[in-house]
Design an enzyme around this catalytic site. Structure first.
Site, PDB file in Angstrom:
ATOM      1  N   CYS A   3       0.793  -1.575  -0.043  1.00 20.10           N
ATOM      2  CA  CYS A   3      -0.222  -0.020   0.252  1.00 20.10           C
ATOM      3  C   CYS A   3       0.814   1.018  -0.428  1.00 20.10           C
ATOM      4  O   CYS A   3       0.949   2.236   0.180  1.00 20.10           O
ATOM      5  CB  CYS A   3      -1.433   0.293   1.679  1.00 20.10           C
ATOM      6  SG  CYS A   3      -1.897  -1.028   0.774  1.00 20.10           S
TER       7      CYS A   3
HETATM    8  N1  COA Z   1     -20.417  -9.298   7.415  1.00 24.51           N
HETATM    9  C1  COA Z   1     -21.026  -9.288   8.476  1.00 24.51           C
HETATM   10  N2  COA Z   1     -20.573  -8.815  10.095  1.00 24.51           N
HETATM   11  C2  COA Z   1     -19.252  -9.444   9.714  1.00 24.51           C
HETATM   12  C3  COA Z   1     -18.497  -9.035   7.791  1.00 24.51           C
HETATM   13  C4  COA Z   1     -19.283  -9.087   7.389  1.00 24.51           C
HETATM   14  N3  COA Z   1     -18.681  -9.509   5.984  1.00 24.51           N
HETATM   15  N4  COA Z   1     -17.197  -9.662   8.638  1.00 24.51           N
HETATM   16  C5  COA Z   1     -16.955 -10.025   9.933  1.00 24.51           C
HETATM   17  N5  COA Z   1     -18.653  -9.604  10.592  1.00 24.51           N
HETATM   18  C6  COA Z   1     -18.656  -9.904  11.926  1.00 24.51           C
HETATM   19  C7  COA Z   1     -17.689 -10.884  12.589  1.00 24.51           C
HETATM   20  O1  COA Z   1     -18.801 -11.700  12.528  1.00 24.51           O
HETATM   21  C8  COA Z   1     -18.027  -9.877  13.824  1.00 24.51           C
HETATM   22  O2  COA Z   1     -18.214 -10.444  14.531  1.00 24.51           O
HETATM   23  P1  COA Z   1     -18.886 -10.703  16.187  1.00 24.51           P
HETATM   24  O3  COA Z   1     -18.582  -9.187  16.753  1.00 24.51           O
HETATM   25  O4  COA Z   1     -20.200 -11.712  16.737  1.00 24.51           O
HETATM   26  O5  COA Z   1     -18.154 -11.919  16.183  1.00 24.51           O
HETATM   27  C9  COA Z   1     -17.855  -8.507  13.456  1.00 24.51           C
HETATM   28  O6  COA Z   1     -18.500  -8.059  12.880  1.00 24.51           O
HETATM   29  C10 COA Z   1     -16.397  -6.979  13.948  1.00 24.51           C
HETATM   30  O7  COA Z   1     -15.533  -7.971  13.331  1.00 24.51           O
HETATM   31  P2  COA Z   1     -14.268  -7.738  12.914  1.00 24.51           P
HETATM   32  O8  COA Z   1     -13.233  -8.485  11.905  1.00 24.51           O
HETATM   33  O9  COA Z   1     -13.356  -7.308  14.208  1.00 24.51           O
HETATM   34  O10 COA Z   1     -14.593  -5.934  12.120  1.00 24.51           O
HETATM   35  P3  COA Z   1     -13.777  -4.549  12.206  1.00 24.51           P
HETATM   36  O11 COA Z   1     -14.397  -4.425  13.265  1.00 24.51           O
HETATM   37  O12 COA Z   1     -12.468  -4.830  13.440  1.00 24.51           O
HETATM   38  O13 COA Z   1     -13.737  -4.179  10.603  1.00 24.51           O
HETATM   39  C11 COA Z   1     -11.952  -3.886   8.981  1.00 24.51           C
HETATM   40  C12 COA Z   1     -12.831  -5.497  10.441  1.00 24.51           C
HETATM   41  C13 COA Z   1     -11.286  -5.317   8.046  1.00 24.51           C
HETATM   42  C14 COA Z   1     -13.068  -3.349   8.027  1.00 24.51           C
HETATM   43  C15 COA Z   1     -11.406  -3.534  10.257  1.00 24.51           C
HETATM   44  O14 COA Z   1     -10.470  -4.353  11.062  1.00 24.51           O
HETATM   45  C16 COA Z   1     -10.398  -2.935   9.457  1.00 24.51           C
HETATM   46  O15 COA Z   1     -10.308  -1.819   8.155  1.00 24.51           O
HETATM   47  N6  COA Z   1      -9.224  -2.917   9.478  1.00 24.51           N
HETATM   48  C17 COA Z   1      -7.678  -1.786   8.594  1.00 24.51           C
HETATM   49  C18 COA Z   1      -7.520  -3.250   8.107  1.00 24.51           C
HETATM   50  C19 COA Z   1      -6.482  -1.956   7.079  1.00 24.51           C
HETATM   51  O16 COA Z   1      -6.196  -0.961   7.176  1.00 24.51           O
HETATM   52  N7  COA Z   1      -5.245  -2.811   6.056  1.00 24.51           N
HETATM   53  C20 COA Z   1      -4.587  -2.369   5.348  1.00 24.51           C
HETATM   54  C21 COA Z   1      -4.703  -3.354   4.081  1.00 24.51           C
HETATM   55  S1  COA Z   1      -3.761  -2.479   3.071  1.00 24.51           S
END
Ligand code: COA
Length: 377
Positions: free
Chosen positions: A156
């Site tokens: 990235c």
């Molecule tokens: N639809 C519905 N629910 C979902 C889901 C989906 N597609 N994916 C995950 N969930 C649920 C999970 O099961 C979890 O449920 P629970 O609380 O009952 O266990 C809940 O949503 C939260 O999941 P989590 O993975 O902790 O979500 P989050 O709030 O951390 O968001 C990201 C996920 C990936 C969007 C976030 O962590 C993020 O953007 N992080 C930074 C990533 C980044 O910048 N990466 C760089 C890449 S270059």
């Protein structure tokens, strides 16, 4: 040593957009089919049922509403769930080259440069289409540029690391001007069957012209005040695809999901946000600037909540979209191109003398901060 400036940018946006609803409908069709096909094993407790995705979760967790892609039909087909991109003959331009040429032409036009003025091409992106020859050399040939080209990959942060490299080449007099390109076909490394990440990425290409200030012809330009890069090893964003995959004794391992994008999103959020905010503040201080001097931050576009947190840590207060523009709602995460799309779209309203920072962050971990100052002459 010469002074260097950004004098032009370009953007190529693929024609197909996928909304969250469209993506979720396809994902949930796959989930239903999988759960039905495996219902007996799921009932016996030998296998876990897959869970559905939801548009509301995607928008709340990431801020993403849609993404542009090179191929829509293949991604949305629940039987396929990956873009359908036919192989091309060696006589045809590669997909990355084609995207790069579109963006390059726009950047060249708004920098007022001719092909003959460009001495080097850098293609800096997360995923290069082939091992060799370098995509940059193909782009160089497609545009008729003399000189040299090379490819770089810092995930990235490829664009900001590419900017630093281009600056150094121009400042040292190695090149009068460099064309920096960030073609990102992120949909090709995204696991569309993974609920946690199937919504994250989109495809795009950005271009930047960096040139010697004494050779500029434009009236508006962005002096690069300073660039600062940092890396720190982490496995929290990883893709194990590579040329040695086929050598593994277990031939099936080539197909494992670790050969696509994998991340620990929560850990990334927690670890990278302070790293980025601290780097920006330190970088500003090293250049006798304070956060209050910033007119705008063009941040990497991965997650809206992450950007709001980083910007708040830098400024010590909540930010407005005017101070930290958002493009990830429309484009999703386009890897290295994200902060450059934001810069391309949100810079014309800056006044002469305004200072901003282009900042990327991602796998590595890698962080790049580029402080720019607008000039009008
Ligand atoms: N639809 C519905 N629910 C979902 C889901 C989906 N597609 N994916 C995950 N969930 C649920 C999970 O099961 C979890 O449920 P629970 O609380 O009952 O266990 C809940 O949503 C939260 O999941 P989590 O993975 O902790 O979500 P989050 O709030 O951390 O968001 C990201 C996920 C990936 C969007 C976030 O962590 C993020 O953007 N992080 C930074 C990533 C980044 O910048 N990466 C760089 C890449 S270059």
């Amino acid at each position: 040593m010469y002074n260097a400036a950004i004098t032009g940018t370009g953007l190529y946006t693929p024609p197909n957009s996928i909304s969250n609803d469209e993506l979720v409908e396809s994902f949930n069709a796959f989930v239903n089919e999988f759960n039905q096909a495996n219902s007996a094993a799921i009932e016996r407790g030998e296998m876990e049922a897959l869970q559905a995705s939801s548009s509301a979760f995607i928008e709340k967790a990431s801020g993403i509403k849609s993404r542009y892609v090179v191929d829509k039909a293949g991604i949305l087909d629940p039987q396929r769930m990956r873009p359908s991109i036919p192989e091309r003959s060696n006589e045809e331009p590669s997909v990355l080259c084609e995207m790069a040429v579109h963006a390059a032409k726009q950047a060249l036009q708004n920098s007022g440069k001719e092909i003959a003025d460009i001495d080097g091409v850098i293609v800096a992106c997360s995923n290069l289409q082939r091992a060799y020859p370098a995509v940059s050399v193909e782009v160089q040939s497609a545009l008729g540029i003399k000189g040299f080209g090379f490819d770089m990959n810092v995930a990235c942060s490829s664009a900001t690391f590419g900017l630093q490299t281009a600056l150094d080449l121009v400042k040292a007099g190695t090149a009068r001007s460099i064309l920096l390109l960030n073609p990102e076909v992120c949909s090709a490394h995204l696991n569309f069957r993974d609920r946690d990440s199937h919504f994250i990425f989109g495809d795009v290409c950005t271009a930047i012209v960096i040139e010697r200030q004494d050779l500029m012809t434009v009236s508006t330009y962005y002096e690069v005040v300073s660039a600062k890069l940092a890396t720190e090893f982490s496995n929290n964003i990883r893709n194990n695809f590579g040329f040695m995959n086929r050598c593994a004794p277990d031939a099936e391992s080539e197909k494992n999901p670790d050969k696509l994008f994998v991340q620990q999103g929560r850990k990334v959020f927690k670890e990278v946000s302070p790293m980025v905010a601290n780097l920006i503040v330190e970088h500003l201080a090293a250049n006798d600037l304070s956060p209050a001097d910033l007119r705008r931050m063009w941040l990497h576009q991965a997650n809206l909540n992450m950007n709001l947190l980083i910007a708040k840590r830098v400024l010590g207060r909540d930010v407005t979209p005017d101070e930290a523009p958002v493009i990830l709602d429309e484009y999703a995460n386009t890897s290295s191109a994200g902060s450059i799309i934001a810069f391309h779209k949100y810079r014309d309203d800056m006044a002469a003398g305004d200072v901003g920072v282009i900042c990327s962050f991602g796998a590595g971990y890698s962080v790049g901060s580029v402080i720019v100052k607008k000039h009008v002459r």
